[in-house]
Motif scaffolding. Structure first.
Motif, short mmCIF file in Angstrom:
data_model
loop_
_atom_site.label_atom_id
_atom_site.label_comp_id
_atom_site.label_asym_id
_atom_site.label_seq_id
_atom_site.Cartn_x
_atom_site.Cartn_y
_atom_site.Cartn_z
N TRP A 1 -12.61 2.93 2.51
CA TRP A 1 -10.54 4.00 3.25
C TRP A 1 -11.69 4.48 4.14
O TRP A 1 -10.33 3.98 5.22
N ARG B 1 0.87 -1.06 -0.09
CA ARG B 1 -0.36 -0.47 0.25
C ARG B 1 0.49 1.37 0.38
O ARG B 1 1.23 1.75 0.84
N GLN C 1 -5.79 -1.42 9.49
CA GLN C 1 -6.15 -0.28 8.55
C GLN C 1 -6.12 -0.97 7.21
O GLN C 1 -7.58 -1.24 6.15
N ASN C 2 -5.43 -1.41 6.46
CA ASN C 2 -4.72 -1.90 5.42
C ASN C 2 -5.68 -2.92 5.12
O ASN C 2 -6.52 -3.57 3.86
N GLU D 1 -9.70 -1.71 4.82
CA GLU D 1 -10.06 -1.46 3.41
C GLU D 1 -10.95 -1.73 2.11
O GLU D 1 -12.10 -1.42 2.28
N ARG E 1 -1.22 7.78 1.26
CA ARG E 1 -2.34 8.59 0.59
C ARG E 1 -1.85 9.81 0.59
O ARG E 1 -2.07 10.46 -0.58
#
Length: 138
Positions: free
Chosen positions: A127, A58, A118-119, A122, A61
């Motif tokens: 997100w 990832r 979080q990954n 998602e 962002r």
């Protein structure tokens, strides 16, 4: 992947019990903080080993983390106890130890909660949902 998640859950339970119960019975003060920090480093390393492919897959962002002012801001946040005073900490050495161990706390939390949890969330929750859910778990 499921076995990795099961290992991570077991690791987190061992960390919580070890630091909140085991170490508190053996140590106090600065010694407790140093041993807890060692446990944080070990668990962060384990999370990295377990989930390094996920963490590397990832891209961040926001590109602000590469900005020099971001690094300066993070350093200032870590040094708050040293720069502004006590907060009930008895001496300068304790303040420095608190500031340095705070960096390890942040590293571990970012690897586990932002990088891994979080990954994992998602793709299922989007997100925004992943951010909200990982913060609730945190």
């Amino acid at each position: 992947m499921r076995w990795k998640i099961a290992v991570a859950v077991a690791l987190e339970l061992a960390y919580v019990l070890g630091t909140r119960v085991g170490l508190k019975q053996l140590f106090d003060g600065i010694e407790l903080e140093l041993y807890t920090t060692a446990a944080r480093l070990v668990s962060a390393g384990c999370y990295w080993i377990l989930f390094r492919d996920l963490l590397r897959s990832r891209a961040p962002r926001l590109s602000s983390s590469k900005h020099p002012l971001f690094a300066l801001g993070m350093l200032l946040v870590a040094l708050v106890p040293v720069l502004v005073g006590a907060w009930g900490l008895p001496d300068r050495a304790t303040q420095v130890i608190f500031a340095l161990t705070s960096v390890v706390v942040g590293l571990r939390e970012e690897i586990l909660y932002r990088g891994v949890l979080q990954n994992l969330l998602e793709p299922r929750a989007g997100w925004f949902g992943a951010i909200v859910l990982s913060n609730i778990v945190f």
